[in-house]
Structures are given as structure tokens and as C-alpha cells.
Write an enzyme that holds these catalytic residues in place. Structure first.
Site, PDB file in Angstrom:
ATOM      1  N   CYS A 284     -15.582 -42.124  46.220  1.00  0.00           N
ATOM      2  CA  CYS A 284     -14.824 -42.465  45.885  1.00  0.00           C
ATOM      3  C   CYS A 284     -14.405 -43.950  46.384  1.00  0.00           C
ATOM      4  O   CYS A 284     -12.952 -44.636  45.829  1.00  0.00           O
ATOM      5  CB  CYS A 284     -13.519 -41.600  45.837  1.00  0.00           C
ATOM      6  SG  CYS A 284     -13.321 -40.254  44.620  1.00  0.00           S
TER       7      CYS A 284
ATOM      8  N   GLU B 136     -14.085 -45.716  33.761  1.00  0.00           N
ATOM      9  CA  GLU B 136     -13.949 -45.359  35.055  1.00  0.00           C
ATOM     10  C   GLU B 136     -14.507 -46.199  35.885  1.00  0.00           C
ATOM     11  O   GLU B 136     -14.703 -45.646  37.230  1.00  0.00           O
ATOM     12  CB  GLU B 136     -13.855 -43.694  34.685  1.00  0.00           C
ATOM     13  CG  GLU B 136     -12.925 -43.179  34.096  1.00  0.00           C
ATOM     14  CD  GLU B 136     -11.851 -43.254  34.502  1.00  0.00           C
ATOM     15  OE1 GLU B 136     -11.043 -42.586  36.018  1.00  0.00           O
ATOM     16  OE2 GLU B 136     -10.808 -43.130  33.486  1.00  0.00           O
TER      17      GLU B 136
ATOM     18  N   ARG C  41      -3.358 -45.789  37.050  1.00  0.00           N
ATOM     19  CA  ARG C  41      -4.585 -46.453  36.919  1.00  0.00           C
ATOM     20  C   ARG C  41      -5.189 -47.480  36.362  1.00  0.00           C
ATOM     21  O   ARG C  41      -5.279 -48.496  36.420  1.00  0.00           O
ATOM     22  CB  ARG C  41      -5.878 -45.406  37.298  1.00  0.00           C
ATOM     23  CG  ARG C  41      -5.347 -44.456  37.774  1.00  0.00           C
ATOM     24  CD  ARG C  41      -6.912 -44.198  38.922  1.00  0.00           C
ATOM     25  NE  ARG C  41      -7.080 -45.485  39.768  1.00  0.00           N
ATOM     26  CZ  ARG C  41      -8.300 -44.618  40.628  1.00  0.00           C
ATOM     27  NH1 ARG C  41      -9.120 -44.023  40.924  1.00  0.00           N
ATOM     28  NH2 ARG C  41      -8.696 -45.799  40.876  1.00  0.00           N
TER      29      ARG C  41
ATOM     30  N   HIS D 256     -15.047 -36.854  37.054  1.00  0.00           N
ATOM     31  CA  HIS D 256     -16.069 -38.660  37.501  1.00  0.00           C
ATOM     32  C   HIS D 256     -17.340 -37.729  37.453  1.00  0.00           C
ATOM     33  O   HIS D 256     -17.639 -36.694  38.949  1.00  0.00           O
ATOM     34  CB  HIS D 256     -15.702 -39.524  38.101  1.00  0.00           C
ATOM     35  CG  HIS D 256     -14.829 -39.780  38.256  1.00  0.00           C
ATOM     36  ND1 HIS D 256     -13.898 -40.566  39.088  1.00  0.00           N
ATOM     37  CD2 HIS D 256     -14.331 -40.575  37.022  1.00  0.00           C
ATOM     38  CE1 HIS D 256     -12.288 -41.322  38.090  1.00  0.00           C
ATOM     39  NE2 HIS D 256     -12.544 -40.868  37.241  1.00  0.00           N
TER      40      HIS D 256
ATOM     41  N   LEU E  62      -0.434 -37.078  40.016  1.00  0.00           N
ATOM     42  CA  LEU E  62      -0.487 -38.008  38.546  1.00  0.00           C
ATOM     43  C   LEU E  62      -1.869 -37.622  38.185  1.00  0.00           C
ATOM     44  O   LEU E  62      -2.184 -38.023  36.578  1.00  0.00           O
ATOM     45  CB  LEU E  62      -0.485 -38.902  39.114  1.00  0.00           C
ATOM     46  CG  LEU E  62       0.947 -39.572  39.569  1.00  0.00           C
ATOM     47  CD1 LEU E  62       0.593 -41.451  40.417  1.00  0.00           C
ATOM     48  CD2 LEU E  62       2.443 -39.648  38.545  1.00  0.00           C
TER      49      LEU E  62
END
Length: 446
Positions: free
Chosen positions: A370, A174, A138, A249, A21
Site C-alpha cells: 500500500c 483505486e 480519499r 483491493h 473511515l
């Protein structure tokens, strides 16, 4: 008063799967439609937590979110009983069912941005949940994140949990994956480092292949919301070329701790100016600043993305020495392995490397960094945290048994259509909230 940095890792959810995704995340797209093992994923993450707790680090756990999200399916027009809504989505829009079923909240580096009380004017720890508006799967997380953080950090005299920023591309946020705090000691006033991919209103370079998920405007808004002053903030732009190479990121290309920044030489636009500003502002707080910059000639950006060398945890032991927590893939890439051996062999702030098997998370593009949210806490603040979320021998044993009882060891894309998966997940989560002592977190419990 003692102040430390705690890590709160996300417990991998029962619907962990590979739906591909996340456009811009190379690993996510590469492993699309692979068969996942939720049980192995949850156990790999839990064992990392336990190992770090055993080494003396403060280690907490954040629960998964409810998936599949029946709320999302209903908002998208799939009506009827829960099983009927799932069946309709599976038939008419399987990509939306995949988004509603994603276990991506496991990556709690994206849960929020956190400023410790040493930096904030009201002397409280501030949390801003990330809106994650660049991806549907998300963008549905922040409300539950707010509820969870509010349950764990409930004491308003010590904690302030804000709502997420408005979910517009101009304020794409984020979370802590693009935020690092530098300081001489965790309890001292520090400098908070916000890294963004693009600006909505300022002119500047932007990636051409993959989207830049974090905006300058979002980073600035979080800093303002937390009451951070000019002398405690540095904003830097991520190199758009590395975003196009899969660095979605900043924590895929850089990691920092205390007075050390460990990064790739291509991480930032105008990197010398970034280092100089960090060094100058830290000097005002009587803090040194060391940059360990990895040369592109030694470890390429492609090597960094495939191994997740920088998606690591940089942790300080009680004696001040630092260890680097990396995924097993770093040892399987010969160039990265050689670099790490050379890094610890020479004098410097990083003296040890710990390696973990996190393959189930890594296949979806999430490494050690993460999986955790960093929260600096003094003694009083730590005592105010919900007590049931701290990893110790007893909680590890209970969670390990809980995973064995409730998780599947195989989950293929077609399994998301199985209505019993929702029943299994809700049963597991209902028991988990009792284990962690967090009350009614989920919609189905309320």
C-alpha cells in the site's frame, strides 16, 4: 540503456490517525478511535524505504498531502477563519472533520496507475491519478496527487500525467492497488494486468457485504488513455467472496513482478482462464509466466487479510532473484509463517523474505504494498525525475530529523479538533517541500 523499477513510497503525514473511515477495510474498522502515533508511523515507513535503498533498489519518496483539508471544510459549508471552520466541523459534523484530516494519501499504491514507456505508443511514462471516488476522505486526494506527480515527473518529453477519471461510481478507480505489470525484463514490452471488483454495465457477480471499489469501466478507460493495445492488457474480475471477507483491493490477495504472480487460490473469478490469458499474451512477448498459488487449506482468506501476506512487495535483485517484503504480522500468524518458511526452502522464483515493522500503517489497513507506487524508468527517464526525492543517506538523515522535529507521538480522535494541528502540519510541509526541492505544492503556499 538500463531500465529498472523504482518504488515511490508515501511519507506518512502528521495527521495520521484511526478514524475508521474505510468501510470494507477490516483493520481500519477494527482500530477505529484508537490512539495513533504519527511519529512512529512516519519513521516505520521511512526505515523501510532506507532499507530497500541500501539493498540497491531505486527508492523515492512522495510527500504527504495537506491535512486537515480546509478546502474540503469550506466546500462543505464551514466558514470563517481556519480555526473557526475546524471548530464548527468538530461540533456539527465530526465525521467530516475526520475525513478532512485523514492521512490516507500515505498509501501511494492508490495514488495512480502507471504504464512504462515500453508499453505506450508515444514512448512516455503515463500516470493516471486515481479518483478514489468510493470514499470521501480519499476522493479529495487526486488533485494534489496530480500536482505532486507533475512536480516530480515534470519533463513532458518523458512523462505524461493525466487528470483523474470523472468521479462517478461507474468509473471508480483505486489506482495501482488493482494493477500489476508482467514482463521478461523491465525495459521490454509487457502485459498490464487490471483487476476490477464489478462492472457498471456488464452483468456479473458482485460482493454483497462490502463495496467493490474498482470498476471494469475505469480499468478499461485507464488502459485506453495510456494507449495500451489488446496484446498488452488482461482484465480480470476479483472474486466477490473475498471482497466480502475484507479484500478491498487486489493487492490484499495478489502481488506480481516480472514473470511471477503470487496470489491466493480464491483471488479471481475464473482463475484458470486468467492464468491462461496472461501466459498466452506474455508468450507473445517472449516472456514466461509462473503462478505461485497459495492454497486456501494452508492459508485462509482470513489469514491473508489479518497478516497482509499478499500486500507485500515482490522485488527483483540485480541477479534476477526475487525477495518478498512482508509486514511483521506475517511472522506472528503461525500458518502464514509456516507457509513462508516452506516457500523459500524449496526451489522457485522467491528466494528470500524480508520482514518490516509497519504496525502503525497496518492498524489502518495498509501494508508494504500500500505504501508504494511502482514506476519503471530507463536511464534517461530516471535522470528526468526531480532529483531531491531519491532516498539516500543524506535525505534519510534530513527526513528523520524533520519527523522528530514536527510530528506528534500521540494523536487521539479528539486531537483533530485542535487548531494548532493545522499550523503544525503546514509548518512541517512547508519545510518538507524545501528539503525535497519541489517548490510550492500546497494550497497554503500558493
Amino acid at each position: 540503456m538500463k531500465t529498472l523499477e523504482a518504488n515511490f513510497d508515501g511519507l506518512v503525514g502528521p495527521t495520521h490517525n484511526y478514524a475508521g473511515l474505510s468501510f470494507g477495510n477490516v483493520a481500519s474498522q477494527k482500530n477505529e478511535h484508537s490512539v495513533a502515533n504519527p511519529k512512529a508511523a512516519a519513521r516505520q515507513g521511512l526505515r523501510k524505504m532506507k532499507r530497500l535503498a541500501d539493498l540497491g533498489f531505486a527508492q523515492g519518496v512522495l510527500p504527504p498531502q495537506e491535512r486537515p483539508s480546509i478546502r474540503l471544510l469550506r466546500e462543505l459549508g464551514f466558514s470563517g477563519k481556519d480555526a473557526e471552520a475546524i471548530a464548527k466541523a468538530a461540533k456539527e459534523a465530526p465525521e467530516l472533520l475526520a475525513a478532512a484530516s485523514s492521512a490516507s494519501a500515505m498509501w501511494t499504491a492508490n495514488a495512480a496507475t502507471v504504464s512504462p514507456s515500453a508499453d505506450t505508443p508515444d514512448r512516455r511514462v503515463h500516470f493516471t491519478p486515481a479518483n478514489l471516488c468510493s470514499k470521501l476522505h480519499r476522493a479529495i486526494e487526486h488533485e494534489a496527487t496530480h500536482r505532486t506527480l507533475g512536480a516530480i515527473f515534470a519533463d513532458p518529453s518523458h512523462f505524461m500525467v493525466h487528470e483523474a477519471l470523472p468521479g462517478t461510481p461507474a468509473l471508480g478507480d483505486e489506482g495501482a492497488a488493482n494493477h500489476t505489470r508482467f514482463c521478461a525484463q523491465y525495459g521490454a514490452r509487457g502485459v498490464e494486468f487490471f483487476v476490477y471488483g464489478r462492472s457498471e454495465y456488464r452483468h456479473g457477480p458482485e460482493p454483497k457485504r462490502f463495496p467493490a471499489r474498482q470498476t471494469f469501466e475505469a480499468s478499461r478507460a485507464v488502459a485506453q488513455r495510456h494507449g495500451l493495445t489488446e496484446d498488452t492488457v488482461v482484465f480480470a474480475q476479483q472474486n466477490p467472496e473475498v471482497i466480502d471477507a475484507g479484500v478491498f483491493h487486489n493487492d490484499v490477495i495478489a502481488v506480481g513482478n516480472r514473470t511471477t504472480l503470487f496470489c491466493h487460490e480464491r483471488a479471481f473469478v475464473e482463475r484458470k482462464g486468467v492464468y491462461d490469458e496472461l501466459r498466452a499474451k506474455l508468450a507473445k512477448h517472449d516472456a514466461a509466466f509462473d503462478v505461485i498459488e497459495v492454497p486456501d487449506a494452508q492459508v485462509s482468506v482470513a489469514d491473508a487479510v489479518s497478516s497482509y501476506l499478499f500486500n507485500s512487495q515482490l522485488l527483483s535483485r540485480a541477479d534476477g532473484s526475487q525477495i518478498l517484503v512482508v509486514p511483521q504480522e506475517c511472522r506472528e500468524n503461525p500458518r502464514v509463517a509456516i507457509y513462508l518458511d516452506e516457500l523459500v526452502a524449496k526451489p522457485g522464483p522467491i528466494g528470500e523474505v524480508l520482514t518490516f515493522d509497519l504496525r502503525e500503517s497496518m492498524k489502518n489497513g495498509g501494508g508494504p504494498a500500500c505504501l508504494r507506487l511502482r514506476v519503471v524508468l530507463d536511464d534517461a527517464e530516471r535522470a528526468a525525475v526531480a532529483p531531491g526525492v531519491w532516498i539516500n543517506d543524506a535525505l534519510f538523515t534530513r527526513l528523520d530529523a524533520w519527523i522528530e522535529k514536527h510530528y506528534r507521538d500521540r494523536l487521539a480522535p479528539q486531537d483533530l479538533t485542535d487548531p494548532t494541528l493545522l499550523v503544525e502540519s503546514r509548518t512541517a510541509l512547508d519545510e518538507l517541500t524545501q528539503i525535497l526541492g519541489l517548490g510550492s505544492l500546497y494550497d497554503f503556499q500558493r
